[in-house]
Design a protein around this motif. Structure first.
Motif, PDB file in Angstrom:
ATOM      1  N   SER A 275       9.126 -23.879 -50.134  1.00  0.00           N
ATOM      2  CA  SER A 275       8.652 -23.785 -48.742  1.00  0.00           C
ATOM      3  C   SER A 275       9.244 -24.868 -47.842  1.00  0.00           C
ATOM      4  O   SER A 275       9.572 -24.620 -46.678  1.00  0.00           O
ATOM      5  CB  SER A 275       7.124 -23.907 -48.678  1.00  0.00           C
ATOM      6  OG  SER A 275       6.505 -22.844 -49.350  1.00  0.00           O
ATOM      7  N   ARG A 276       9.320 -26.068 -48.396  1.00  0.00           N
ATOM      8  CA  ARG A 276       9.866 -27.201 -47.650  1.00  0.00           C
ATOM      9  C   ARG A 276      11.207 -26.896 -46.987  1.00  0.00           C
ATOM     10  O   ARG A 276      11.554 -27.491 -45.957  1.00  0.00           O
ATOM     11  CB  ARG A 276      10.068 -28.340 -48.666  1.00  0.00           C
ATOM     12  CG  ARG A 276      10.495 -29.639 -48.087  1.00  0.00           C
ATOM     13  CD  ARG A 276       9.341 -30.552 -48.063  1.00  0.00           C
ATOM     14  NE  ARG A 276       9.606 -31.796 -47.395  1.00  0.00           N
ATOM     15  CZ  ARG A 276       8.696 -32.750 -47.295  1.00  0.00           C
ATOM     16  NH1 ARG A 276       7.501 -32.601 -47.836  1.00  0.00           N
ATOM     17  NH2 ARG A 276       8.956 -33.857 -46.651  1.00  0.00           N
TER      18      ARG A 276
ATOM     19  N   HIS B 207      10.174 -22.701 -44.833  1.00  0.00           N
ATOM     20  CA  HIS B 207       9.012 -22.419 -43.972  1.00  0.00           C
ATOM     21  C   HIS B 207       9.252 -23.074 -42.603  1.00  0.00           C
ATOM     22  O   HIS B 207       9.585 -24.257 -42.546  1.00  0.00           O
ATOM     23  CB  HIS B 207       7.745 -22.983 -44.622  1.00  0.00           C
ATOM     24  CG  HIS B 207       6.472 -22.546 -43.928  1.00  0.00           C
ATOM     25  ND1 HIS B 207       6.153 -22.935 -42.653  1.00  0.00           N
ATOM     26  CD2 HIS B 207       5.454 -21.747 -44.340  1.00  0.00           C
ATOM     27  CE1 HIS B 207       4.982 -22.408 -42.311  1.00  0.00           C
ATOM     28  NE2 HIS B 207       4.548 -21.669 -43.310  1.00  0.00           N
TER      29      HIS B 207
ATOM     30  N   ALA C  91       7.508 -24.363 -40.368  1.00  0.00           N
ATOM     31  CA  ALA C  91       6.796 -25.599 -40.033  1.00  0.00           C
ATOM     32  C   ALA C  91       7.583 -26.842 -40.471  1.00  0.00           C
ATOM     33  O   ALA C  91       7.323 -27.937 -39.982  1.00  0.00           O
ATOM     34  CB  ALA C  91       5.409 -25.604 -40.680  1.00  0.00           C
ATOM     35  N   HIS C  92       8.535 -26.663 -41.383  1.00  0.00           N
ATOM     36  CA  HIS C  92       9.326 -27.805 -41.858  1.00  0.00           C
ATOM     37  C   HIS C  92      10.662 -27.949 -41.137  1.00  0.00           C
ATOM     38  O   HIS C  92      11.447 -28.843 -41.492  1.00  0.00           O
ATOM     39  CB  HIS C  92       9.588 -27.670 -43.362  1.00  0.00           C
ATOM     40  CG  HIS C  92       8.387 -27.913 -44.207  1.00  0.00           C
ATOM     41  ND1 HIS C  92       7.902 -29.177 -44.463  1.00  0.00           N
ATOM     42  CD2 HIS C  92       7.556 -27.070 -44.835  1.00  0.00           C
ATOM     43  CE1 HIS C  92       6.824 -29.084 -45.224  1.00  0.00           C
ATOM     44  NE2 HIS C  92       6.589 -27.810 -45.462  1.00  0.00           N
TER      45      HIS C  92
ATOM     46  N   GLU D  61      12.511 -31.158 -40.440  1.00  0.00           N
ATOM     47  CA  GLU D  61      13.013 -31.945 -41.577  1.00  0.00           C
ATOM     48  C   GLU D  61      14.361 -31.430 -42.100  1.00  0.00           C
ATOM     49  O   GLU D  61      14.975 -32.075 -42.943  1.00  0.00           O
ATOM     50  CB  GLU D  61      11.989 -31.904 -42.727  1.00  0.00           C
ATOM     51  CG  GLU D  61      10.681 -32.614 -42.376  1.00  0.00           C
ATOM     52  CD  GLU D  61       9.477 -32.071 -43.137  1.00  0.00           C
ATOM     53  OE1 GLU D  61       9.651 -31.381 -44.141  1.00  0.00           O
ATOM     54  OE2 GLU D  61       8.344 -32.342 -42.691  1.00  0.00           O
TER      55      GLU D  61
ATOM     56  N   LEU E  25       8.112 -32.602 -53.508  1.00  0.00           N
ATOM     57  CA  LEU E  25       8.638 -31.659 -52.518  1.00  0.00           C
ATOM     58  C   LEU E  25       8.219 -30.221 -52.834  1.00  0.00           C
ATOM     59  O   LEU E  25       7.874 -29.453 -51.935  1.00  0.00           O
ATOM     60  CB  LEU E  25      10.170 -31.742 -52.465  1.00  0.00           C
ATOM     61  CG  LEU E  25      10.763 -33.061 -51.986  1.00  0.00           C
ATOM     62  CD1 LEU E  25      12.281 -33.058 -52.175  1.00  0.00           C
ATOM     63  CD2 LEU E  25      10.424 -33.321 -50.523  1.00  0.00           C
ATOM     64  N   ALA E  26       8.239 -29.864 -54.126  1.00  0.00           N
ATOM     65  CA  ALA E  26       7.930 -28.481 -54.521  1.00  0.00           C
ATOM     66  C   ALA E  26       6.453 -28.139 -54.322  1.00  0.00           C
ATOM     67  O   ALA E  26       6.082 -26.968 -54.339  1.00  0.00           O
ATOM     68  CB  ALA E  26       8.337 -28.241 -55.969  1.00  0.00           C
TER      69      ALA E  26
ATOM     70  N   SER F 117       4.840 -29.286 -51.545  1.00  0.00           N
ATOM     71  CA  SER F 117       4.602 -29.566 -50.114  1.00  0.00           C
ATOM     72  C   SER F 117       3.639 -28.572 -49.484  1.00  0.00           C
ATOM     73  O   SER F 117       2.808 -28.938 -48.649  1.00  0.00           O
ATOM     74  CB  SER F 117       5.920 -29.506 -49.328  1.00  0.00           C
ATOM     75  OG  SER F 117       6.807 -30.500 -49.748  1.00  0.00           O
ATOM     76  N   ARG F 118       3.792 -27.320 -49.860  1.00  0.00           N
ATOM     77  CA  ARG F 118       2.931 -26.263 -49.330  1.00  0.00           C
ATOM     78  C   ARG F 118       1.444 -26.604 -49.411  1.00  0.00           C
ATOM     79  O   ARG F 118       0.635 -26.129 -48.612  1.00  0.00           O
ATOM     80  CB  ARG F 118       3.190 -25.016 -50.183  1.00  0.00           C
ATOM     81  CG  ARG F 118       2.510 -23.792 -49.710  1.00  0.00           C
ATOM     82  CD  ARG F 118       3.503 -22.929 -49.033  1.00  0.00           C
ATOM     83  NE  ARG F 118       2.917 -21.768 -48.430  1.00  0.00           N
ATOM     84  CZ  ARG F 118       3.635 -20.837 -47.818  1.00  0.00           C
ATOM     85  NH1 ARG F 118       4.937 -20.949 -47.753  1.00  0.00           N
ATOM     86  NH2 ARG F 118       3.067 -19.823 -47.246  1.00  0.00           N
TER      87      ARG F 118
ATOM     88  N   HIS G 205       1.456 -31.043 -47.532  1.00  0.00           N
ATOM     89  CA  HIS G 205       2.081 -31.470 -46.271  1.00  0.00           C
ATOM     90  C   HIS G 205       1.205 -30.983 -45.108  1.00  0.00           C
ATOM     91  O   HIS G 205       0.853 -29.807 -45.065  1.00  0.00           O
ATOM     92  CB  HIS G 205       3.481 -30.872 -46.167  1.00  0.00           C
ATOM     93  CG  HIS G 205       4.301 -31.418 -45.026  1.00  0.00           C
ATOM     94  ND1 HIS G 205       3.979 -31.188 -43.708  1.00  0.00           N
ATOM     95  CD2 HIS G 205       5.403 -32.199 -45.005  1.00  0.00           C
ATOM     96  CE1 HIS G 205       4.869 -31.790 -42.929  1.00  0.00           C
ATOM     97  NE2 HIS G 205       5.744 -32.408 -43.697  1.00  0.00           N
TER      98      HIS G 205
ATOM     99  N   ALA H  42       1.644 -30.023 -42.185  1.00  0.00           N
ATOM    100  CA  ALA H  42       2.092 -28.855 -41.409  1.00  0.00           C
ATOM    101  C   ALA H  42       1.573 -27.547 -42.007  1.00  0.00           C
ATOM    102  O   ALA H  42       1.530 -26.526 -41.331  1.00  0.00           O
ATOM    103  CB  ALA H  42       3.624 -28.816 -41.335  1.00  0.00           C
ATOM    104  N   HIS H  43       1.176 -27.573 -43.281  1.00  0.00           N
ATOM    105  CA  HIS H  43       0.667 -26.365 -43.925  1.00  0.00           C
ATOM    106  C   HIS H  43      -0.855 -26.266 -43.890  1.00  0.00           C
ATOM    107  O   HIS H  43      -1.410 -25.309 -44.461  1.00  0.00           O
ATOM    108  CB  HIS H  43       1.127 -26.302 -45.387  1.00  0.00           C
ATOM    109  CG  HIS H  43       2.589 -26.006 -45.531  1.00  0.00           C
ATOM    110  ND1 HIS H  43       3.101 -24.742 -45.372  1.00  0.00           N
ATOM    111  CD2 HIS H  43       3.641 -26.804 -45.800  1.00  0.00           C
ATOM    112  CE1 HIS H  43       4.417 -24.783 -45.553  1.00  0.00           C
ATOM    113  NE2 HIS H  43       4.770 -26.016 -45.800  1.00  0.00           N
TER     114      HIS H  43
END
Lengths: 195, 195
Positions: free
Chosen positions: A162-163, A166, A168-169, A172, B159-160, B162-163, B166, B168-169
């Motif tokens: 997703s990072r 998606h 929203a990222h 980045e 990072l994997a 993040s969903r 983070h 933003a999610h």
């Protein structure tokens, strides 16, 4: 008024142009009617709200710009299934990045529609996960991948990346280490699916 | 004015209270000065801008509310390293979810500071990745995990997922399938690191 019947495609073409010109926030259904020189009523029969117009245009854009080119990779026959999965993810990530920088109005609308949790986004995501699943199934048949339930693994791969795709990222994605970060995640995921 | 010297901690305590009361967008450095009954000059010596005040309060909040409780798990000695890593991730995800719903002002400020790509967020993330790394190192020593470079794998795991953590999610965290989704990603990652 005496009007020729308008196809949904013609309306969407006009809507996409108007949205690009005015930006998604400032575009109303009436702006699109004006561009097409039709009455509001004609347009409202197809799109009863601004939200429905935005969703329809986003849906078509996602299918044409993201899902269809990816399906070609998923349906390909060259190379290993691992190579195909990596290529598929890189194409997804690369497309998102380039639309974010080169087609900012459509990308902003897509970001908004995603944040509104529109059903069309769920359908789009399900279609993409289905493509990952078909690559996984091929790799399970060929003995390249573990025999885990491919639909669940496909969803996990989509979520775990997703990072990188998606919207929203998107702020980045221009970071210097974005490619190295994807490479690290890719290696971890590949290690998780390899037989 | 004849003022007693104020400690940075006292200022931060007042700032956090004022931020919670007025919300991050409406709080100015002057509001905090007023709450402390000190001159603007006194406060501006510590926090020359609204951004610096927000970042300092967010930094302290992240350390106290997120990083410190997680460090206790990372430094634990019970159970397998896989179980510890899962517990650590669940705690990270659970904390973020509960702050998003129960401490919305601080969470909104943290979301904004993250979107501004403030350096304090990078430091916070590096500290968390360091904690994952120490769990991985333990698991590599015990033979539970593969001997991949733990710093890179730790970053990939962060990072994997993040969903699920983070900010933003955060709109997606209340989805019905959020727990099942984390579970799928977890199993894929665990498969990727297990020896």
């Amino acid at each position: 008024m005496n009007e020729l019947p308008l196809s949904k495609e013609q309306i969407m073409d006009a809507a996409e142009q108007v949205l690009r010109r005015f930006g998604p926030d400032k575009t109303s259904v009436m702006d699109v009617a004006r561009a097409l020189q039709v009455s509001h009523g004609t347009l409202y029969r197809h799109f009863p709200s601004k939200a429905s117009l935005r969703e329809a245009v986003t849906e078509r854009w996602l299918a044409r710009s993201i899902a269809e080119p990816l399906a070609e990779i998923a349906d390909g026959t060259d190379g290993s299934f691992a190579a195909r999965l990596r290529l598929w993810l890189e194409k997804l990530i690369g497309s998102k990045r380039s639309y974010a920088s080169d087609d900012p109005e459509m990308f902003a609308m897509y970001t908004d529609v995603t944040a509104d949790a529109a059903e069309i986004i769920d359908s789009h995501v399900d279609a993409l996960i289905g493509q990952i699943e078909s690559i996984l199934e091929g790799g399970i048949r060929s003995g390249e991948f573990k025999t885990a339930p491919p639909s669940e693994t496909a969803r996990a791969i989509f979520l775990a990346t997703s990072r990188f795709h998606h919207p929203a990222h998107s702020p980045e994605w221009t970071a210097e280490r974005a490619d190295a970060d994807f490479d690290s995640v890719w290696r971890l995921l590949l290690s998780g699916i390899s037989a």
